[in-house]
Design an enzyme around this catalytic site. Structure first.
Site, mmCIF file in Angstrom:
data_model
loop_
_atom_site.group_PDB
_atom_site.id
_atom_site.type_symbol
_atom_site.label_atom_id
_atom_site.label_comp_id
_atom_site.label_asym_id
_atom_site.label_seq_id
_atom_site.Cartn_x
_atom_site.Cartn_y
_atom_site.Cartn_z
ATOM 1 N N ARG A 116 3.098 0.109 -5.332
ATOM 2 C CA ARG A 116 2.933 -0.570 -4.040
ATOM 3 C C ARG A 116 1.656 -1.389 -3.958
ATOM 4 O O ARG A 116 1.459 -2.135 -2.997
ATOM 5 C CB ARG A 116 2.912 0.467 -2.922
ATOM 6 C CG ARG A 116 4.263 1.054 -2.680
ATOM 7 C CD ARG A 116 4.189 2.234 -1.753
ATOM 8 N NE ARG A 116 5.495 2.494 -1.205
ATOM 9 C CZ ARG A 116 5.922 2.092 -0.005
ATOM 10 N NH1 ARG A 116 5.119 1.471 0.804
ATOM 11 N NH2 ARG A 116 7.138 2.332 0.391
ATOM 12 N N CYS B 248 0.832 -1.198 0.000
ATOM 13 C CA CYS B 248 0.000 0.000 0.000
ATOM 14 C C CYS B 248 0.874 1.260 0.000
ATOM 15 O O CYS B 248 1.956 1.280 0.567
ATOM 16 C CB CYS B 248 -0.931 0.084 1.212
ATOM 17 S SG CYS B 248 -1.927 -1.379 1.460
ATOM 18 N N TRP C 48 -2.801 -2.699 -1.567
ATOM 19 C CA TRP C 48 -2.525 -4.087 -1.913
ATOM 20 C C TRP C 48 -3.150 -4.896 -0.793
ATOM 21 O O TRP C 48 -2.716 -4.829 0.355
ATOM 22 C CB TRP C 48 -1.013 -4.334 -2.001
ATOM 23 C CG TRP C 48 -0.688 -5.709 -2.502
ATOM 24 C CD1 TRP C 48 -0.661 -6.130 -3.792
ATOM 25 C CD2 TRP C 48 -0.334 -6.850 -1.706
ATOM 26 N NE1 TRP C 48 -0.325 -7.458 -3.859
ATOM 27 C CE2 TRP C 48 -0.115 -7.928 -2.593
ATOM 28 C CE3 TRP C 48 -0.184 -7.067 -0.337
ATOM 29 C CZ2 TRP C 48 0.251 -9.192 -2.160
ATOM 30 C CZ3 TRP C 48 0.173 -8.336 0.099
ATOM 31 C CH2 TRP C 48 0.393 -9.387 -0.812
ATOM 32 N N HIS D 129 16.689 -35.934 -12.728
ATOM 33 C CA HIS D 129 16.349 -36.430 -11.393
ATOM 34 C C HIS D 129 14.879 -36.194 -11.057
ATOM 35 O O HIS D 129 14.508 -36.141 -9.897
ATOM 36 C CB HIS D 129 17.258 -35.787 -10.338
ATOM 37 C CG HIS D 129 18.704 -36.110 -10.559
ATOM 38 N ND1 HIS D 129 19.226 -37.347 -10.290
ATOM 39 C CD2 HIS D 129 19.711 -35.378 -11.101
ATOM 40 C CE1 HIS D 129 20.508 -37.361 -10.621
ATOM 41 N NE2 HIS D 129 20.820 -36.176 -11.127
ATOM 42 N N ASN E 181 -0.483 1.621 5.863
ATOM 43 C CA ASN E 181 0.359 0.663 5.143
ATOM 44 C C ASN E 181 0.972 -0.255 6.192
ATOM 45 O O ASN E 181 1.581 0.225 7.150
ATOM 46 C CB ASN E 181 1.448 1.426 4.378
ATOM 47 C CG ASN E 181 2.532 0.497 3.849
ATOM 48 O OD1 ASN E 181 2.255 -0.636 3.466
ATOM 49 N ND2 ASN E 181 3.769 0.973 3.835
ATOM 50 N N GLY E 182 0.815 -1.566 6.000
ATOM 51 C CA GLY E 182 1.376 -2.517 6.973
ATOM 52 C C GLY E 182 0.314 -3.499 7.418
ATOM 53 O O GLY E 182 -0.712 -3.674 6.747
ATOM 54 N N LYS F 201 4.961 -3.884 -6.389
ATOM 55 C CA LYS F 201 6.397 -3.697 -6.621
ATOM 56 C C LYS F 201 7.195 -3.788 -5.324
ATOM 57 O O LYS F 201 8.281 -4.332 -5.294
ATOM 58 C CB LYS F 201 6.602 -2.333 -7.282
ATOM 59 C CG LYS F 201 8.040 -1.993 -7.582
ATOM 60 C CD LYS F 201 8.441 -2.541 -8.926
ATOM 61 C CE LYS F 201 9.902 -2.313 -9.226
ATOM 62 N NZ LYS F 201 10.463 -3.444 -9.966
ATOM 63 N N GLU G 75 15.512 -17.085 -12.876
ATOM 64 C CA GLU G 75 15.007 -15.728 -13.122
ATOM 65 C C GLU G 75 14.122 -15.704 -14.378
ATOM 66 O O GLU G 75 13.072 -15.054 -14.398
ATOM 67 C CB GLU G 75 16.194 -14.763 -13.251
ATOM 68 C CG GLU G 75 15.882 -13.363 -13.748
ATOM 69 C CD GLU G 75 14.960 -12.554 -12.838
ATOM 70 O OE1 GLU G 75 14.581 -13.040 -11.765
ATOM 71 O OE2 GLU G 75 14.595 -11.432 -13.236
ATOM 72 N N LYS H 40 10.308 -14.468 -14.221
ATOM 73 C CA LYS H 40 9.797 -13.363 -15.053
ATOM 74 C C LYS H 40 8.579 -13.819 -15.838
ATOM 75 O O LYS H 40 7.574 -13.122 -15.916
ATOM 76 C CB LYS H 40 10.851 -12.910 -16.060
ATOM 77 C CG LYS H 40 11.885 -11.900 -15.792
ATOM 78 C CD LYS H 40 11.599 -10.590 -15.228
ATOM 79 C CE LYS H 40 11.242 -10.619 -13.775
ATOM 80 N NZ LYS H 40 12.290 -10.210 -12.865
ATOM 81 N N GLU I 120 5.412 -14.440 -13.591
ATOM 82 C CA GLU I 120 4.780 -13.290 -12.927
ATOM 83 C C GLU I 120 4.043 -12.373 -13.893
ATOM 84 O O GLU I 120 3.062 -11.748 -13.510
ATOM 85 C CB GLU I 120 5.762 -12.516 -12.052
ATOM 86 C CG GLU I 120 6.788 -11.698 -12.753
ATOM 87 C CD GLU I 120 7.732 -10.990 -11.775
ATOM 88 O OE1 GLU I 120 7.276 -10.508 -10.738
ATOM 89 O OE2 GLU I 120 8.932 -10.910 -12.077
HETATM 90 C C1 F6R Z 1 10.361 -10.007 -9.580
HETATM 91 C C2 F6R Z 1 10.422 -8.978 -8.564
HETATM 92 C C3 F6R Z 1 10.378 -9.391 -7.142
HETATM 93 C C4 F6R Z 1 11.385 -8.567 -6.318
HETATM 94 C C5 F6R Z 1 11.254 -8.906 -4.836
HETATM 95 C C6 F6R Z 1 12.264 -8.161 -3.992
HETATM 96 O O1 F6R Z 1 10.404 -9.457 -10.860
HETATM 97 O O2 F6R Z 1 10.475 -7.819 -8.856
HETATM 98 O O3 F6R Z 1 10.645 -10.750 -7.006
HETATM 99 O O4 F6R Z 1 12.662 -8.830 -6.789
HETATM 100 O O5 F6R Z 1 9.969 -8.585 -4.381
HETATM 101 O O6 F6R Z 1 12.084 -6.787 -4.073
HETATM 102 P P1 F6R Z 1 13.234 -5.799 -3.667
HETATM 103 O O7 F6R Z 1 14.361 -6.005 -4.633
HETATM 104 O O8 F6R Z 1 12.637 -4.432 -3.775
HETATM 105 O O9 F6R Z 1 13.650 -6.142 -2.275
#
Ligand code: F6R
Length: 607
Positions: free
Chosen positions: A27, A2, A74, A502, A98-99, A602, A479, A483, A486
């Site tokens: 957020r 949030c 969120w 395995h 927020n929290g 994010k 990764e 990507k 998500e």
């Molecule tokens: C994936 C992604 C998330 C962040 C994770 C950590 O594309 O963006 O997996 O990498 O939430 O976030 P930070 O780097 O802000 O601690």
């Protein structure tokens, strides 16, 4: 997560708050809302879904007023709905949060027993209800809000507005960040400096346990024991230009495309002179002072740590342990003497990473933050900050932050190799000189975008996708899978190539594309054998390699993408580009919401 914002302005605040919320939408985007003091009285508007829905609502049903608070949500407790949207209101109190208030159930039961009625399913609603209850008992707004804080357990950043109080916002933080912005006859509150950037560059960060009484004349900050606290006002430099899409369809596309530039920035900040030397900020770091390294992060940042483990161990001989922060913080691992603890985070606000960092305080010999936001909580609580200089990253899926994290970490590994006598100075300088040419190679890798788009139209039909890599390409396989899932919502898994037989090879059939990331390195032949095993079972292989690799791999792949030749050390950085482009084009082909994929946010500031 949030985002929260508060404004005591000289003009109508609704448009200002919407603008600030736009900058906080990373957020969360489950719902949004605003409350203002309109003609001396509290009023609010709330809408489910993205901020645009609130903006539309405000066109038909404007919300006048020069004082206000806003929120982008969120959802944690309670589904996204208008009722559950913030600001929450109880009588003359409106509040955004927020929290997570962890003890909300017992506090709520207590108030219910006293006849208070609750309307929402949220943890947050307890806050204004409790404050109003205390005001009903005779307390004034500031006293009641301050008293409320003493009941709350969990993490919060809070912003209150009170009916009839046109020149007062009460704000508080514990666990979640909050910044106060100073204007000319105006004052602001925001989850971060980015939100406040268009309004002011003068920022005071609240510290843990602080509360703030904000009026247009300024702010009074109190520490957790209620004493008046003197927190510095900092001038923050924010680059507004980088918050635009610059002609791209999505922020993610823009952020992928700008990697050569921002990675060049990151490299330039650390590499000085010719032949290049690595210069760390501040007093730097004596890398001979440690016997081991522990690295902690979440998500993509965790995968950057896993890659760095290969580099640090091989180049410098330092043993490295890597953990996801949510496990590390509760596992309470022993931290032996001479441990260097490194925390990697784009936002610098990830709750689990911050908690893991706090666990290491007083135990590790040195705490280093590798962050994109140098003013973030993780940066402020570390001994040394290594900024990654990626610029603001808006797309929820991390791209340029990942490659900038890798760039900084590979420099750190080379510095450790040099200082610990594991590599001759000439060899380190040769690597560093090559690193300077990596942005150029990345430009070349970006030209594969059209070829990748063609593959992505087919990939978009898949239900499952596998990514394979060996050595330092294994974290990149993870990764690539992260990507893709998500942003395209296609199930994807990354595996170490040698691990496939395995178990996971049972998944392979004609319907399952397998993306093999294999530059022509020392492990190439082994990866190609694993690829043959996949093709022998009908798997559709997309091989991402260089021209040597393509020649040696033989026929039988579904598609082969030819990358520029790159020294092994830097391959994981360069090969991140096709992994990102595959996910991006697949998501576009599927028509998903690339920059704000469902259920995600994010910055994960709750655990
Ligand atoms: C994936 C992604 C998330 C962040 C994770 C950590 O594309 O963006 O997996 O990498 O939430 O976030 P930070 O780097 O802000 O601690």
């Amino acid at each position: 997560m949030c985002g929260i914002v508060g404004v005591l302005g000289t003009h109508e605040v609704s448009p200002i708050i919407v603008e600030a919320l736009k900058r906080l939408e990373y957020r969360g985007y489950d719902s949004a809302g605003i409350a203002t003091i309109n003609d001396g009285h509290l009023d609010r508007r709330r809408a489910v879904g993205k901020l645009i829905n609130l903006s539309d609502l405000l066109v038909h049903d404007p919300l006048p007023g020069k004082s206000g608070i806003g929120h982008t949500r969120w959802a944690t407790h309670g589904a996204p709905s208008v009722t559950n949207a913030h600001p929450h209101r109880a009588g003359s109190v409106a509040m955004v949060h927020n929290g997570i208030i962890e003890n909300f159930r017992e506090l709520r039961d207590d108030l219910i027993a006293k006849g208070v009625v609750f309307e929402t399913e949220t943890d947050s609603e307890i806050v204004p209800k409790l404050t109003q209850h205390l005001m009903d008992g005779g307390m004034g707004p500031i006293e009641a809000a301050t008293k409320t804080l003493s009941y709350l357990e969990g993490a919060f950043a809070l912003c209150f507005l009170f009916d009839g109080e046109d020149d007062l916002i009460f704000a508080a933080r514990k666990g979640s960040p909050l910044a106060i912005g100073h204007g000319e006859g105006e004052m602001f509150v925001g989850s971060d400096a980015i939100a406040l950037a268009p309004m002011t560059d003068k920022i005071t960060y609240l510290e843990e346990g602080d509360s703030a009484v904000v009026t247009r004349a300024g702010v009074q900050i109190f520490d957790s024991s209620g004493r008046l606290a003197n927190r510095p006002v900092k001038a923050i430099k924010m680059d507004n230009a980088r918050v635009e899409k610059a002609g791209h369809k999505h922020f993610m596309a823009k952020e992928i495309a700008e990697q050569p530039v921002v990675m060049g920035d990151a490299i330039t900040h650390y590499l000085k002179g010719a032949p290049p030397q690595i210069a760390l900020p501040d007093a730097g770091l004596d890398l001979t002072a440690f016997d081991r390294v522990t690295m902690v992060a979440c998500g993509t940042a965790h995968l950057a740590c896993l890659t760095a483990k290969y580099w640090l161990e091989r180049l410098s001989g330092l043993p490295v342990e890597v953990d996801v922060a949510s496990e590390f913080r509760y596992r309470e691992p022993p931290i032996p003497a001479r441990t260097l603890a490194i925390f990697v985070s784009q936002s610098g606000e990830t709750a689990d990473t911050l908690a893991a960092l706090r666990f290491c305080q007083g135990k590790a010999d040195k705490i280093v933050a590798v962050v994109n936001v140098p003013e973030s909580s993780i940066a402020r609580e570390s001994d040394l900050v290594l900024p990654i200089h990626a610029g603001i990253e808006i797309g929820v899926a991390s791209t340029k932050a990942f490659t900038c994290q890798l760039s900084v970490l590979v420099m750190l590994a080379l510095k450790a190799a040099l200082e610990r006598g594991h590599m001759p100075v000439e060899a380190v300088q040769t690597h560093l000189t090559t690193l300077r040419s990596l942005p150029g190679m990345m430009n070349a890798a970006l030209t594969l975008s059209d070829d990748i788009q063609a593959i992505a139209t087919k990939l978009a039909e898949a239900r499952d996708v596998l990514f394979l890599g060996r050595g330092p390409m294994y974290p990149l396989a993870l990764e690539g899978a992260l990507k893709l899932k998500e942003i395209s919502y296609i199930h994807a898994e990354g595996y170490a190539s040698g691990e496939l037989k395995h178990g996971p090879i049972a998944l392979v059939d004609k319907q399952v594309p397998v993306i093999v990331m294999a530059p022509r390195d020392a492990l190439f032949d082994k990866t190609v054998s694993n690829m043959q095993e996949v093709m022998a079972r009908g798997g559709k292989v997309v091989l991402i390699t260089d021209s040597d690799g393509a020649r040696l791999a033989g026929d039988g792949t579904w598609k082969t993408l030819i990358m520029p030749m790159v020294p092994d050390l830097f391959a994981p950085i360069l090969y991140a580009v096709p992994a990102q482009l595959l996910a991006y084009h697949t998501a576009v082909a599927k028509g998903t919401d690339v920059d704000q994929p469902r259920n995600l946010a994010k910055s994960v500031t709750v655990e």
